[in-house]
Design a protein around this motif. Sequence first.
Motif, PDB file in Angstrom:
ATOM      1  N   ARG A 246      36.276  67.608 113.317  1.00  0.00           N
ATOM      2  CA  ARG A 246      35.854  67.821 114.697  1.00  0.00           C
ATOM      3  C   ARG A 246      34.454  68.435 114.781  1.00  0.00           C
ATOM      4  NH1 ARG A 246      41.063  68.319 113.798  1.00  0.00           N
ATOM      5  NH2 ARG A 246      42.580  67.469 115.244  1.00  0.00           N
ATOM      6  N   THR A 247      33.604  68.085 113.848  1.00  0.00           N
ATOM      7  CA  THR A 247      32.230  68.575 113.905  1.00  0.00           C
ATOM      8  C   THR A 247      31.540  68.051 115.162  1.00  0.00           C
ATOM      9  OG1 THR A 247      31.584  66.690 112.533  1.00  0.00           O
ATOM     10  CG2 THR A 247      31.947  68.781 111.400  1.00  0.00           C
ATOM     11  N   PRO A 248      30.580  68.822 115.748  1.00  0.00           N
ATOM     12  CA  PRO A 248      30.046  70.097 115.279  1.00  0.00           C
ATOM     13  C   PRO A 248      31.147  71.157 115.114  1.00  0.00           C
ATOM     14  CG  PRO A 248      28.709  69.212 117.059  1.00  0.00           C
ATOM     15  CD  PRO A 248      29.957  68.388 117.005  1.00  0.00           C
ATOM     16  N   LEU A 249      30.918  72.064 114.170  1.00  0.00           N
ATOM     17  CA  LEU A 249      31.945  73.000 113.762  1.00  0.00           C
ATOM     18  C   LEU A 249      32.366  73.927 114.892  1.00  0.00           C
ATOM     19  CD1 LEU A 249      30.610  74.019 110.239  1.00  0.00           C
ATOM     20  CD2 LEU A 249      32.457  72.435 110.761  1.00  0.00           C
ATOM     21  N   ASP A 250      33.673  74.127 114.963  1.00  0.00           N
ATOM     22  CA  ASP A 250      34.236  75.082 115.900  1.00  0.00           C
ATOM     23  C   ASP A 250      34.030  76.482 115.331  1.00  0.00           C
ATOM     24  OD1 ASP A 250      36.086  76.055 118.062  1.00  0.00           O
ATOM     25  OD2 ASP A 250      37.264  76.599 116.288  1.00  0.00           O
ATOM     26  N   ARG A 251      33.340  77.335 116.069  1.00  0.00           N
ATOM     27  CA  ARG A 251      32.988  78.664 115.570  1.00  0.00           C
ATOM     28  C   ARG A 251      34.224  79.502 115.252  1.00  0.00           C
ATOM     29  NH1 ARG A 251      28.842  82.188 115.237  1.00  0.00           N
ATOM     30  NH2 ARG A 251      29.275  84.393 115.597  1.00  0.00           N
ATOM     31  N   ARG A 252      35.231  79.409 116.101  1.00  0.00           N
ATOM     32  CA  ARG A 252      36.433  80.211 115.864  1.00  0.00           C
ATOM     33  C   ARG A 252      37.133  79.798 114.568  1.00  0.00           C
ATOM     34  NH1 ARG A 252      40.607  80.720 120.714  1.00  0.00           N
ATOM     35  NH2 ARG A 252      38.750  81.759 121.557  1.00  0.00           N
ATOM     36  N   GLY A 253      37.270  78.499 114.367  1.00  0.00           N
ATOM     37  CA  GLY A 253      37.905  78.030 113.139  1.00  0.00           C
ATOM     38  C   GLY A 253      37.099  78.378 111.906  1.00  0.00           C
ATOM     39  N   SER A 299      44.956  65.373 109.735  1.00  0.00           N
ATOM     40  CA  SER A 299      43.613  65.935 109.892  1.00  0.00           C
ATOM     41  C   SER A 299      42.654  65.319 108.879  1.00  0.00           C
ATOM     42  CB  SER A 299      43.648  67.453 109.718  1.00  0.00           C
ATOM     43  OG  SER A 299      44.348  68.071 110.766  1.00  0.00           O
ATOM     44  N   GLU A 300      43.128  65.137 107.650  1.00  0.00           N
ATOM     45  CA  GLU A 300      42.237  64.540 106.660  1.00  0.00           C
ATOM     46  C   GLU A 300      41.974  63.080 106.998  1.00  0.00           C
ATOM     47  OE1 GLU A 300      41.438  64.307 101.896  1.00  0.00           O
ATOM     48  OE2 GLU A 300      43.353  63.556 102.636  1.00  0.00           O
ATOM     49  N   ALA A 301      42.987  62.368 107.479  1.00  0.00           N
ATOM     50  CA  ALA A 301      42.779  60.973 107.867  1.00  0.00           C
ATOM     51  C   ALA A 301      41.700  60.872 108.933  1.00  0.00           C
ATOM     52  CB  ALA A 301      44.093  60.374 108.365  1.00  0.00           C
ATOM     53  N   GLU A 302      41.713  61.800 109.893  1.00  0.00           N
ATOM     54  CA  GLU A 302      40.697  61.816 110.943  1.00  0.00           C
ATOM     55  C   GLU A 302      39.324  62.145 110.363  1.00  0.00           C
ATOM     56  OE1 GLU A 302      39.786  64.127 115.198  1.00  0.00           O
ATOM     57  OE2 GLU A 302      41.646  64.522 114.088  1.00  0.00           O
ATOM     58  N   MET A 303      39.279  63.105 109.443  1.00  0.00           N
ATOM     59  CA  MET A 303      38.024  63.481 108.797  1.00  0.00           C
ATOM     60  C   MET A 303      37.410  62.307 108.039  1.00  0.00           C
ATOM     61  SD  MET A 303      37.435  66.269 105.713  1.00  0.00           S
ATOM     62  CE  MET A 303      38.130  65.145 104.460  1.00  0.00           C
ATOM     63  N   LEU A 304      38.235  61.617 107.270  1.00  0.00           N
ATOM     64  CA  LEU A 304      37.741  60.494 106.473  1.00  0.00           C
ATOM     65  C   LEU A 304      37.236  59.364 107.368  1.00  0.00           C
ATOM     66  CD1 LEU A 304      40.562  60.384 103.753  1.00  0.00           C
ATOM     67  CD2 LEU A 304      38.246  61.265 103.459  1.00  0.00           C
ATOM     68  N   ALA A 305      38.000  59.055 108.409  1.00  0.00           N
ATOM     69  CA  ALA A 305      37.620  57.951 109.295  1.00  0.00           C
ATOM     70  C   ALA A 305      36.341  58.254 110.064  1.00  0.00           C
ATOM     71  CB  ALA A 305      38.763  57.640 110.260  1.00  0.00           C
ATOM     72  N   ARG A 306      36.169  59.501 110.456  1.00  0.00           N
ATOM     73  CA  ARG A 306      35.024  59.842 111.301  1.00  0.00           C
ATOM     74  C   ARG A 306      33.741  60.051 110.494  1.00  0.00           C
ATOM     75  NH1 ARG A 306      33.696  65.115 114.867  1.00  0.00           N
ATOM     76  NH2 ARG A 306      32.332  64.122 116.385  1.00  0.00           N
ATOM     77  N   LEU A 307      33.856  60.667 109.314  1.00  0.00           N
ATOM     78  CA  LEU A 307      32.664  61.069 108.578  1.00  0.00           C
ATOM     79  C   LEU A 307      32.317  60.174 107.392  1.00  0.00           C
ATOM     80  CD1 LEU A 307      33.078  64.969 108.516  1.00  0.00           C
ATOM     81  CD2 LEU A 307      31.788  63.548 110.133  1.00  0.00           C
ATOM     82  N   ALA A 351      25.363  70.144 108.927  1.00  0.00           N
ATOM     83  CA  ALA A 351      24.123  69.361 109.029  1.00  0.00           C
ATOM     84  C   ALA A 351      24.321  67.960 108.462  1.00  0.00           C
ATOM     85  CB  ALA A 351      22.999  70.090 108.300  1.00  0.00           C
ATOM     86  N   ALA A 352      25.063  67.858 107.335  1.00  0.00           N
ATOM     87  CA  ALA A 352      25.325  66.548 106.750  1.00  0.00           C
ATOM     88  C   ALA A 352      26.237  65.729 107.659  1.00  0.00           C
ATOM     89  CB  ALA A 352      25.960  66.718 105.374  1.00  0.00           C
ATOM     90  N   ALA A 353      27.188  66.400 108.329  1.00  0.00           N
ATOM     91  CA  ALA A 353      28.073  65.695 109.251  1.00  0.00           C
ATOM     92  C   ALA A 353      27.294  65.127 110.431  1.00  0.00           C
ATOM     93  CB  ALA A 353      29.172  66.642 109.745  1.00  0.00           C
ATOM     94  N   ALA A 354      26.296  65.855 110.906  1.00  0.00           N
ATOM     95  CA  ALA A 354      25.448  65.339 111.989  1.00  0.00           C
ATOM     96  C   ALA A 354      24.711  64.076 111.534  1.00  0.00           C
ATOM     97  CB  ALA A 354      24.448  66.399 112.425  1.00  0.00           C
ATOM     98  N   GLU A 355      24.266  64.082 110.265  1.00  0.00           N
ATOM     99  CA  GLU A 355      23.623  62.892 109.705  1.00  0.00           C
ATOM    100  C   GLU A 355      24.602  61.737 109.635  1.00  0.00           C
ATOM    101  OE1 GLU A 355      21.354  61.558 105.540  1.00  0.00           O
ATOM    102  OE2 GLU A 355      21.950  63.646 105.869  1.00  0.00           O
TER     103      GLU A 355
END
Length: 361
Positions: A246-253, A299-307, A351-355
Amino acid sequence: MSEPLESDRLPGAPHPRETSVLFGQDAAEAQFLAAASAGRLHHAWLLTGPRGVGKATLAWRIARALIEGDPVTRLAMAPEAPAFRALATLASPQLFLCRRPWDDKTERLRTAITVEEVRALKEFFQLSATDGGRRIAIVDAADELNASAANALLKVLEEPPSSAVLLLVCHRPAGLLPTIRSRCRELRLNPLGPADMAAALAAAGAEVGESAALATLAGGSVGSALRLAAEDGVGRYDAIASLLARTPLDRRGLLAIADGVAGRDAAPRYELTLELIGIALWRLALHGAGAPVEAVSPSEAEMLARLAPTPAHAAIWARLAPEIAARTTHARAVNLDPGQVILDTFLQIDAAAAEARALAA
């Protein structure tokens, strides 16, 4: 005074000398038995492979079989056998265990195997065996020898005593002196497959409900899987994956993860968190490159698909993973604040996730 710890014992798991069964390493056992039965028993054996796949367990199995006598035709031994009991209690006069010692002054384990331990090993070999049998030394792990200790061990290997056998457990053989490697015969142990991993975890008494995820994250290492289970590694990895998905990173998490590694008692969680971050980055790189990566959680499936949907994304993570590994290794070496290291690491990932998101736009 704190109770002395054993550097070669994984918290919450039986010590390798107390383990009667070895899973998934039949090939390595067969290789040793073939040499022993053919009369080609080398004086020094280098047991290599990833950490936690059974190298130390195999070393103790070999030691028990050699102490039991010739011919060596099998390595399996019942826990009730005299040789098993003697080694399990470190009561055998035929065996010397060389490992990082406990320091009574600091009440901590020393950070390396020092030359004093290797000198004691050499003195052990110089004693005459009252029963005429072999003398065996286990070095666990050879990776932990400091420079002086490594050179002292090399001298022992260059002039091995008669009836002596050295068993060197080694996680990273490339880090050893080439002259030490050249004087040893290598036994390579491989990561465990899913069935052997499940059996090994059950035998170790691990009560885990996420064995498939543990096996995946541990990379076929029982030792790593047990450590992950003890520190809720699957849950911690899911928190990291959820944050990155869910980048940009959630500050609380982000602050929750950083706060969790603060304090002296949190050192194991700090190390594990850095390890899990590295796993996430490499799994992103593999997924983007088209390798079969089965997600361990939604959560990892979402991370892999998005990034990491394409090879171009894979290149971002493949470049970043070693950079972060080098930075965090340096941070640990100079004792930087763990919480700040985690924050800085995630900001670099952000920063890499934004890229990566820009590529997908």
